[in-house]
Design an enzyme around this catalytic site. Structure first.
Site, short mmCIF file in Angstrom:
data_model
loop_
_atom_site.label_atom_id
_atom_site.label_comp_id
_atom_site.label_asym_id
_atom_site.label_seq_id
_atom_site.Cartn_x
_atom_site.Cartn_y
_atom_site.Cartn_z
N ASP A 151 39.81 24.39 34.01
CA ASP A 151 39.91 24.97 35.55
C ASP A 151 40.16 26.46 35.13
O ASP A 151 41.13 27.01 34.57
CB ASP A 151 41.01 24.50 36.00
CG ASP A 151 41.12 24.59 37.62
OD1 ASP A 151 40.06 25.01 38.20
OD2 ASP A 151 42.10 24.72 38.23
N HIS A 178 42.75 34.91 44.92
CA HIS A 178 43.87 33.91 44.35
C HIS A 178 44.61 34.32 43.26
O HIS A 178 45.96 34.31 43.41
CB HIS A 178 43.01 32.71 43.95
CG HIS A 178 43.78 31.73 43.58
ND1 HIS A 178 44.64 30.87 44.23
CD2 HIS A 178 43.90 31.14 42.16
CE1 HIS A 178 45.18 29.96 43.56
NE2 HIS A 178 44.93 30.01 42.44
N GLU A 193 43.50 22.57 46.38
CA GLU A 193 42.89 23.63 45.77
C GLU A 193 41.53 23.56 46.02
O GLU A 193 40.98 22.64 45.73
CB GLU A 193 43.35 24.12 44.21
CG GLU A 193 44.65 24.56 44.05
CD GLU A 193 44.80 25.13 43.06
OE1 GLU A 193 44.11 24.87 41.84
OE2 GLU A 193 45.73 26.09 42.89
N GLU A 244 37.70 24.46 45.28
CA GLU A 244 36.83 25.05 43.97
C GLU A 244 35.56 24.50 44.11
O GLU A 244 35.28 23.32 44.33
CB GLU A 244 37.83 24.61 42.79
CG GLU A 244 39.26 24.98 42.89
CD GLU A 244 39.91 24.62 41.56
OE1 GLU A 244 39.31 24.70 40.48
OE2 GLU A 244 41.07 25.11 41.57
N ASP A 276 41.47 20.47 43.32
CA ASP A 276 42.43 20.52 42.09
C ASP A 276 43.86 20.38 42.84
O ASP A 276 44.72 21.44 42.75
CB ASP A 276 42.29 21.82 41.33
CG ASP A 276 43.14 21.64 39.97
OD1 ASP A 276 43.07 20.63 39.45
OD2 ASP A 276 44.06 22.73 39.72
N ARG A 285 53.08 22.32 43.53
CA ARG A 285 53.68 23.74 43.19
C ARG A 285 55.05 23.90 42.66
O ARG A 285 55.42 24.88 41.66
CB ARG A 285 53.72 24.72 44.67
CG ARG A 285 52.23 24.40 45.10
CD ARG A 285 51.32 24.95 44.25
NE ARG A 285 49.89 25.28 44.83
CZ ARG A 285 48.77 25.81 44.34
NH1 ARG A 285 48.74 25.96 42.93
NH2 ARG A 285 47.62 25.81 44.91
N GLN A 291 54.84 22.67 39.08
CA GLN A 291 54.16 23.68 38.07
C GLN A 291 54.73 25.01 38.07
O GLN A 291 54.95 25.45 37.12
CB GLN A 291 52.84 24.20 39.27
CG GLN A 291 51.76 25.25 38.63
CD GLN A 291 50.96 25.54 39.54
OE1 GLN A 291 50.80 24.77 40.72
NE2 GLN A 291 49.91 26.64 38.88
N LYS A 313 49.51 19.54 37.74
CA LYS A 313 48.29 19.47 38.17
C LYS A 313 47.37 18.03 37.42
O LYS A 313 46.64 17.66 38.16
CB LYS A 313 47.48 20.64 37.10
CG LYS A 313 47.69 21.78 37.79
CD LYS A 313 47.27 22.43 38.91
CE LYS A 313 47.17 24.00 38.91
NZ LYS A 313 46.47 24.60 40.40
N THR A 328 42.64 15.29 40.17
CA THR A 328 41.70 16.17 40.64
C THR A 328 40.51 15.42 41.12
O THR A 328 39.95 14.52 40.59
CB THR A 328 41.15 16.98 39.35
OG1 THR A 328 42.37 17.42 38.67
CG2 THR A 328 40.29 17.99 39.94
N GLU A 362 49.03 29.75 49.55
CA GLU A 362 48.67 31.03 49.97
C GLU A 362 48.78 30.87 51.40
O GLU A 362 48.98 31.85 52.15
CB GLU A 362 47.21 31.50 49.42
CG GLU A 362 47.12 31.77 47.82
CD GLU A 362 45.78 32.07 47.42
OE1 GLU A 362 45.26 33.07 47.54
OE2 GLU A 362 45.15 30.88 46.62
#
Lengths: 390, 390
Positions: A109, A116, A180, A182, A215, A219, A222, A235, A239, A340
């Site tokens: 990843d 970001h 996420e 992606e 993904d 938080r 992490q 994580k 996924t 975000e």
């Protein structure tokens, strides 16, 4: 246009009741086309792809044959659809169970979006530079857990983890579950020998196709664990990828020039003909759109990502998955994750039903979508619903 | 004692000229025993392990059968050796080419040595706390590259990378190539379902066996790239493992109480009967010993490592490899890598031929060894010689 017409024809795999792959299919509009049946009738012999690869349970052997093989099968299928010979191999997509289309080798990843990386850096390292020192010199990445890559539609169990807290760390279900948004590159063969890098201009030939990736991230887990070895349990629980692999040739019309890089990267990362993908991306939460962006703004290109991962001589195997990292745009509302969008949870989103979300709630369903600007080619959607912690 | 007598009997796989696995073997002293031949004669039927698993090219299917299956086959082989019935399945180890014994699923590398974490922290983050905030609360780890795990004896090509420098980053062969002396756990089946953690007391049952690991590292590449997502190209070029998997039952005599943990970890990481392995470890460089330590001093136990990796519900698959991270002791000369032994290259080692090494030179050969304190059980040695950069 549906995005799944004759211009697309992505590959997937049918699943049995247990989720195991049982045969390659191609999506055409609201139907699936049985590749094994076409191959068994000899209708794909002219592609030069061995029948064993086409009659396999999933895409592994076809990926090993490489990008050109995938393109050849797609073209042959298009011709068979056009002249009606594929008709009897079609069945409705509705009611078709789909498997993870390929065995994931290594899952990498990246962190390729400048916006970001900057946004997250500000939140995770408020006292330092937002952008890590190396960020503009190489496409920063980590290895994720290949064994927990799941196909779209798989429910996601809220993970537990060690969370930081004012009274010290505690073990609890994550309170900051995030998605996420992606893009992901699926590598094709043949594998480079160990010790032999893949040049940035050779990288295109190793890109079999593209998937959409969620993904999932915890938080709080992490944030507590990531120094100095990077994200791990925050994580690795899951996924999600789309059930369809769109071959790179189907995205020719979506290729655009990438953004300028300042400073210019090292020579081995400078492609003769660099490209980005002009794909409109969006995420829905409980059926309402919560972000919309575009992958053309990614700072590091897919070819650079792949060439970087192999520049130390690491083998890229067929089935390796390279995700871009969260795709965020510069505008408010174009960020690719809740961290975000809600500024670390401090500005919750208001959903259509009047409820608020700082992070994901149990029962929430997230859906990611992507399509070319003219709508002719779509990636497979990626959905997942949150189950409560065990 | 050789360490490979009847008390050990580790599993491996024979290789063809291209390095591909062609059949399971057991090591007994300076011989290898052909497991397929014993299985074909029905001599292993009483183990209950399917012949297909025993007649396979490598250990994958046997790992899927689980730890108990491995122990049963080892016991049966010991009995056949004792009564002479295994005689005709023996051939000399000398001249036998050995393969990577199993397909690596996910490769995880921990950071379980307090001394190693502290030493590296001091060098990489001289202005901060040496030990990361989370270090005593959870076994920090990252995912490595499964596709570049190679068997002992495989030459290692010096990687290129983006190196920091006074005139800005530059692309060049690493100038700080290092070894890391580690133990590795090979996971056996059955896999836990996605979303269902493996408890710390259930973890032992998932440990099929133990290998020795050299996690080759390019320190300059690693140092430049590792914020915030952890090591990537500084590690992913190669990881070497021993050709022999020693089943956990063979190490019963090496089990000891682990070191005390302060503060006590969260409840889900507290085992009823915690254990460490009392194995003497050493590394040789160009035939001379450069470090000697012991794995009993690792802060985080193997059961804790595995339980932590699965506590978020991540599946542990048969063939997953969990390495301990560099095993360093508190005494000078017991550190498990050159970065620590030479204090970041500032205090080079003097080799027997009079030359000095801050880091590895082209042509250098590194050999890792491990054995129980009484010498009865050894892990397979791990060797690798450095080839010049491409």
């Amino acid at each position: 246009v549906s995005g799944f017409g004759i211009e697309n024809l992505p590959f997937g795999a049918r699943a049995d009741a247990g989720g195991a792959a049982t045969g390659i299919v191609v999506r055409f509009e609201d139907s699936v086309l049985d590749v094994r049946a076409l191959a068994a009738d000899g209708l794909l012999d002219d592609t030069g792809v061995p029948r064993t690869a086409l009659e396999a349970a999933n895409l592994d052997a076809l990926l090993a044959c490489g990008r050109v093989a995938g393109a050849a099968v797609r073209e042959a299928v298009a011709a068979l659809l056009a002249d009606g010979r594929a008709e009897r191999a079609l069945s409705p997509l509705a009611g078709t169970r789909l498997a993870l289309p390929f065995t994931v080798g290594d899952y990498v990843d990246f962190f390729a979006s400048l916006e970001h990386a900057t946004n997250v850096g500000r939140m995770f390292r408020p006292d330092g530079e937002a952008l890590p020192a190396a960020w503009r010199h190489l496409p920063i990445a980590y290895h994720g857990r290949a064994g927990t890559v799941v196909v779209s539609g798989t429910p996601i169990r809220r993970p537990r983890g060690i969370l930081p807290g004012p009274a010290g760390p505690r073990h609890a279900p994550t309170e900051a579950l995030d998605f996420e948004l992606e893009l992901g590159i699926v590598a094709g063969g043949p594998a480079n020998a160990v010790g032999v890098p893949v040049g940035v201009d050779e990288a295109d030939a190793r890109i079999f196709g593209v998937v959409l990736v969620n993904d999932w991230s915890a938080r709080d887990v992490q944030r507590f664990e990531y120094v100095p070895l990077g994200p791990f349990n925050g994580k690795s629980f899951a996924t999600s990828v789309s059930a369809w692999v769109v071959v790179l040739d189907a995205l020719e019309g979506a290729r655009v020039a990438p953004v300028a890089q300042d400073p210019p990267p090292a020579a081995h990362l400078q492609a003769r003909d660099p490209w980005a993908l002009d794909l409109e991306l969006e995420a829905e939460l409980q059926g309402g759109r919560v972000t919309a962006g575009n992958s053309r703004g990614l700072y590091w290109t897919f070819a650079q990502q792949l060439a970087h991962a192999a520049e130390n001589g690491a083998t890229i195997r067929p089935g390796d998955l390279f995700a871009s990292g969260t795709v965020s745009g510069p505008a408010r509302g174009s960020e690719g994750c809740l961290l975000e969008l809600t500024r670390g949870g401090t500005e919750p989103l208001l959903l259509a039903d009047g409820s608020e979300r700082a992070f994901l709630a149990d029962g929430d369903e997230v859906t990611l979508r992507a399509q070319s600007a003219d709508g002719t080619v779509a990636l497979g959607a990626v959905t997942g619903a949150i189950l409560p912690a065990h």
